[in-house]
Write an enzyme that holds these catalytic residues in place. Sequence first.
Site, PDB file in Angstrom:
ATOM      1  N   HIS A 200       1.355 -14.457  -7.805  1.00 58.81           N
ATOM      2  CA  HIS A 200       1.799 -15.531  -6.908  1.00 58.81           C
ATOM      3  C   HIS A 200       3.045 -16.228  -7.425  1.00 58.81           C
ATOM      4  CE1 HIS A 200      -2.415 -15.675  -5.287  1.00 58.81           C
ATOM      5  NE2 HIS A 200      -1.649 -15.585  -4.229  1.00 58.81           N
ATOM      6  N   GLU A 444       6.363  14.032  -0.489  1.00 64.19           N
ATOM      7  CA  GLU A 444       5.830  13.119  -1.504  1.00 64.19           C
ATOM      8  C   GLU A 444       4.604  13.689  -2.207  1.00 64.19           C
ATOM      9  OE1 GLU A 444       4.873   9.347   0.347  1.00 64.19           O
ATOM     10  OE2 GLU A 444       4.218  10.304   2.185  1.00 64.19           O
ATOM     11  N   ASP A 468       5.338   8.094  -4.320  1.00 65.71           N
ATOM     12  CA  ASP A 468       4.163   8.958  -4.419  1.00 65.71           C
ATOM     13  C   ASP A 468       4.473  10.263  -5.147  1.00 65.71           C
ATOM     14  OD1 ASP A 468       1.872   7.674  -3.335  1.00 65.71           O
ATOM     15  OD2 ASP A 468       2.865   7.704  -1.389  1.00 65.71           O
ATOM     16  N   CYS A 515      13.478   7.713   0.392  1.00 61.11           N
ATOM     17  CA  CYS A 515      13.099   6.371   0.848  1.00 61.11           C
ATOM     18  C   CYS A 515      12.131   5.681  -0.110  1.00 61.11           C
ATOM     19  CB  CYS A 515      12.516   6.427   2.262  1.00 61.11           C
ATOM     20  SG  CYS A 515      11.008   7.382   2.369  1.00 61.11           S
TER      21      CYS A 515
HETATM   22  C1  PEP Z   1       6.925   6.745  -1.167  1.00 65.54           C
HETATM   23  O1  PEP Z   1       5.829   7.214  -1.459  1.00 65.54           O
HETATM   24  O2  PEP Z   1       7.942   6.837  -1.904  1.00 65.54           O
HETATM   25  C2  PEP Z   1       7.091   6.009   0.098  1.00 65.54           C
HETATM   26  C3  PEP Z   1       8.280   5.610   0.509  1.00 65.54           C
HETATM   27  O3  PEP Z   1       5.975   5.725   0.805  1.00 65.54           O
HETATM   28  P1  PEP Z   1       4.962   4.522   0.473  1.00 65.54           P
HETATM   29  O4  PEP Z   1       5.595   3.703  -0.635  1.00 65.54           O
HETATM   30  O5  PEP Z   1       4.797   3.781   1.738  1.00 65.54           O
HETATM   31  O6  PEP Z   1       3.744   5.255   0.030  1.00 65.54           O
HETATM   32 MG    MG Z   2       4.254   7.339   0.038  1.00 67.52          MG
END
Ligand code: PEP
Ligand code: MG
Length: 589
Positions: A200, A444, A468, A515
Site C-alpha cells: 500500500h 508466452e 509468462d 507486450c
Molecule cells: C505476459 O505474460 O508477458 C503478458 C503480457 O501477459 P500477462 O502479464 O497479462 O500475463
Molecule cells: Mg501472460
Amino acid sequence: MSPEKPAQKEVVVQGIAASQGIAYGQVFVYLRSDVEVPSYQVTPEKRIEEVSRFEKALLVTRQQIAKIQSEVEKNLGKDESMIFDAHLLVLEDQALISETIREFETSGANIETCFDQVSRRYVQAFSQIDDEYLRERAGDIRDVAQRVLQNLLGQAENSLARVAEKRVVVANDLTPSDSASIDRGAALALATDSGSKTSHTAIVARSMKVPAVVGLHDLTRKTKTGDWMIVDGYEGLVILNPSEQTLFRYGKIQQRKKSFEQRLIDANRQPSVTLDGVTVPLMANIETVEEIAQVKEYNAAGVGLFRTEYLYLNSSIVPTEQEQFLAYKTVAEALAPCPVVIRTLDLGGDKPVAGFTGLLFKEENPFLGFRAIRFCLENPAIFKDQLRAILMASVHGKVQLMYPMVSGAGELARANALLEECKAELKSRGQPYDETLSVGAMIEIPSAAATVDLLARHCSFFSIGTNDLIQYLLAIDRGNDHIAHLYEPTHPAVLRTLRQIVGDAHRRNVPVGVCGEMAGDPVFAPLLLGLGVDSLSMTPSSLPQVRFLVRAMKMSEARELAVAALAMDSAREIYALCDEFYRQRVKVD
Ligand code: PEP
Ligand code: MG
C-alpha cells in the site's frame, strides 16, 4: 537542497525503492496504536440515534477510502486502485454490520464497544483460516474497523492528519486508512520498516508522486521525530543526519534527475524514430476503458494489449456480449485509426472470478492449470460472447484480436473455428464486422515458442508475453518473492528463445511484438529491438523513457548489442552490457 545543518552522525539504511524521487526534510515518526474504546450503557430512548451514528460512521469511512481509491486510480490506473476494494467490501459486509446491531440490541452497550467486539471476533476468526487470501482479510478488517472507531469517536484526525508542515513520514507500515489521513501537501516522502514494491505504502506514494523507500526493517527505532533525513527513492536508500558533503552530492543528483525528467517530457511528443531512421511503433498496455486518456497523453501508436479480464474481475456476474461490446467499441472508437489489440480472456488458475463460481476450481498448480484459452475452449458460450463482442466492435475502429496462453496450433485452430461460427452468427443477424480483422497469438509458453512456424499458419501476428514466457522457461513463479532474484530476463535461454521466435515468425512474414514488462524497461528495449522485434507495448507511463532511448540510439547499434549479448554466457554479464548501452545513451546515473 536547503543547507540545514544536522549535528549527529550520518547513518545510511538500505531498503527497497518504492517510488522515485529524492527528498530531504525533517522526520515525523508515526507509530500506530489501537483506538481506546470507552464503554457505557445507552438508554432505550437513545437507541435509534446510536444506530444512526453507526451508519453515519460507516458512510464517512466509505467516503474516505473511496476518495483515496479514486486518487490512486486517476494517478496510477485501475489495477493499482483495486487494492482498496477489499477495504470497501468490509464496510459492506452485512454479517459484520447486522451482528454489531444485534449485539447492541441485546447488550445495550454503546455502539463502539459492540462494533469493537464483533470486529475483533472477525479478525480472530479470519486470522486462523488456512488460506492466505482469507488470512489477509483479517488485516483489512482490523484496519477498516480502527478507522470506523476513530470516526465514531470523532478521532479521525489522528496524529498523521496533524502533520501540517512538510515532513518525511516514517512508519512501521502505512495502511490504506493511514494514507487516507495524510494531507497530500504535507508528506515530503514516505519511509517504512516493512513493505514491498507492491505494498500500500508504495502504491500510495507513487500516486501522491512523493519519493518512498520501504522494507527498511527497524528504521522507526533508529530515528525520532525532528531528525533530518534524505529519502532516495531511486536507489532505495535513506540517509539519516546527512553530512554537508552528502547533502551537496544529493543536491547535484537531484538537479541531474530533474533535467533528465524534463528531457523525457520533451521527448514524449517527438516521433519514435532511431538515429538511423527506423520507426519503432510504441504501443500501450491497458486494462480498462478509463485508460484511453493515458494512451493519448503518452502519445502511444495504439493499444498493443487490452487485458479484458478486468471487465470480468470487476463484476459479480459474467459481463454480457452487449456490455463487452460497449467497452471494446469505446476504446476502438476513441483511438481510431490507431490499432487496438484486444486479448481474449486470460482468467482462471490463481485469479478467482466471482461470476464464474462452479466453472473454476481450486488447483494445486494454478499457473499450469485450467486458465485462459483452455478455460475458454471448454466454456464456448462464455468465449463466443466475447468473440462476438470483439467482432461487433471491429467496425468502430482498427481492432485486432489476440489469444493468450496458446500452447500449440491445435488450440489456435479450435479458437479460430469458434470465431468463424461467431462470424456466421453475426452474418445471420445482419450485424456488421470487419471482414479483414486480423488474429494474433501470444507467445508466452515454451511450446508455443517452439512451434511458431506451425502457429503462423493460423494467425497473422504474434506478441511475446515475456512475463509468462520467462516464468515458464526458467521455472520461476513470477509472483514468488523468495525466488524473485532468479527471474532473469537476460538469461541466455530467454535471449535464444526470443531470437528463435523472431526468426521463425519473420521467415513466414509474420510480425512480432513484445507486450511483457521487458518492453517498457529502457534497459531491455534496445536488446529486444536488436533481436528483431517489430513493436513494443507497455504501461503508458513507461512510454516516455523508451521513446527517449529509441531516439537516442541507432538500430544498427541495437543489432550489434544483440549479437554481443547472444555470445555471452551469463545473465549478469548480459544485463551489464544492456545497462551500459542504456547509460551511454541517456547520460544519467
Ligand atoms: C505476459 O505474460 O508477458 C503478458 C503480457 O501477459 P500477462 O502479464 O497479462 O500475463
Ligand atoms: Mg501472460
